[in-house]
Design an enzyme around this catalytic site. Structure first.
Site, mmCIF file in Angstrom:
data_model
loop_
_atom_site.group_PDB
_atom_site.id
_atom_site.type_symbol
_atom_site.label_atom_id
_atom_site.label_comp_id
_atom_site.label_asym_id
_atom_site.label_seq_id
_atom_site.Cartn_x
_atom_site.Cartn_y
_atom_site.Cartn_z
ATOM 1 N N ASP A 82 -6.229 26.316 -1.988
ATOM 2 C CA ASP A 82 -7.499 26.200 -1.281
ATOM 3 C C ASP A 82 -7.626 27.468 -0.448
ATOM 4 O OD1 ASP A 82 -9.872 25.232 -0.177
ATOM 5 O OD2 ASP A 82 -8.820 24.228 1.454
ATOM 6 N N GLU A 132 -9.773 26.736 -6.014
ATOM 7 C CA GLU A 132 -11.151 26.304 -5.797
ATOM 8 C C GLU A 132 -12.094 27.477 -6.005
ATOM 9 O OE1 GLU A 132 -12.573 23.183 -2.725
ATOM 10 O OE2 GLU A 132 -12.763 25.138 -1.754
ATOM 11 N N ASP A 137 -6.302 21.565 4.732
ATOM 12 C CA ASP A 137 -6.327 22.596 3.690
ATOM 13 C C ASP A 137 -5.215 22.371 2.659
ATOM 14 O OD1 ASP A 137 -8.555 24.223 4.690
ATOM 15 O OD2 ASP A 137 -7.239 24.617 6.384
#
Length: 164
Positions: free
Chosen positions: A7, A66, A138
């Site tokens: 992430d 991501e 996160d």
């Protein structure tokens, strides 16, 4: 198959490593990297060095990250893209194939709803990876990205009939 999920972020980069064996998933490790340095170049270098150490330590077979989403703050989107670029570089240097997933696809895969909040993602990550305690939001997002890759990625992947 060992999967590292990323992430990306310039303030905090979340990472999570899982094992996928048939239709079973297991937690290996997770954490959050904090860049060190005053200027942007130093912060990006710090993220790169730290992520390379994580990849070397956990020896994943593949990676997932991501995709960048464009928000109202163009400068913020650009900085996020730079952190994402550094992460992609570290993964490519390690020779890892990388899957890229939109945030809504990750949430829909893990939670069942494309617009789930961070608390829902953390809860479902804990349910799908028993014994896992994410280091923060996160890290939970990174684990969710890895779970998404286990479901959609190539090779030996999580069986789609498990119902996620």
């Amino acid at each position: 198959m060992r999967i590292i999920g990323i992430d990306p972020g310039l303030r905090t980069l979340g990472w999570g490593v899982i094992e996928s064996r048939g239709n079973r998933l297991g937690h290996v490790a997770n954490g959050q990297l904090k860049p060190i340095g005053a200027d942007l170049a130093a912060r990006l270098l710090s993220l790169h060095v730290q992520l390379c150490e994580i990849v070397a330590r956990h020896a994943p077979d593949c990676a997932a990250i991501e995709q960048t989403f464009v928000n109202k703050d163009g400068a913020g989107t650009l900085k996020l893209g730079q952190a994402r670029g550094v992460a992609l570089l570290a993964l490519a240097q390690a020779g890892l194939p990388v899957g890229e997933y939109a945030p809504n696809k990750v949430k829909k895969t893990v939670v069942g709803v494309g617009h789930a909040d961070k608390v829902q993602v953390q809860h479902m990550v804990r349910l799908q990876l028993p014994g896992c305690e994410p280091a923060g939001a996160d890290a939970a997002d990174a684990l969710a990205i890895a779970i998404c890759h286990a479901y959609y990625g190539g090779g030996r992947q999580r069986l789609r009939e498990v119902g996620t």
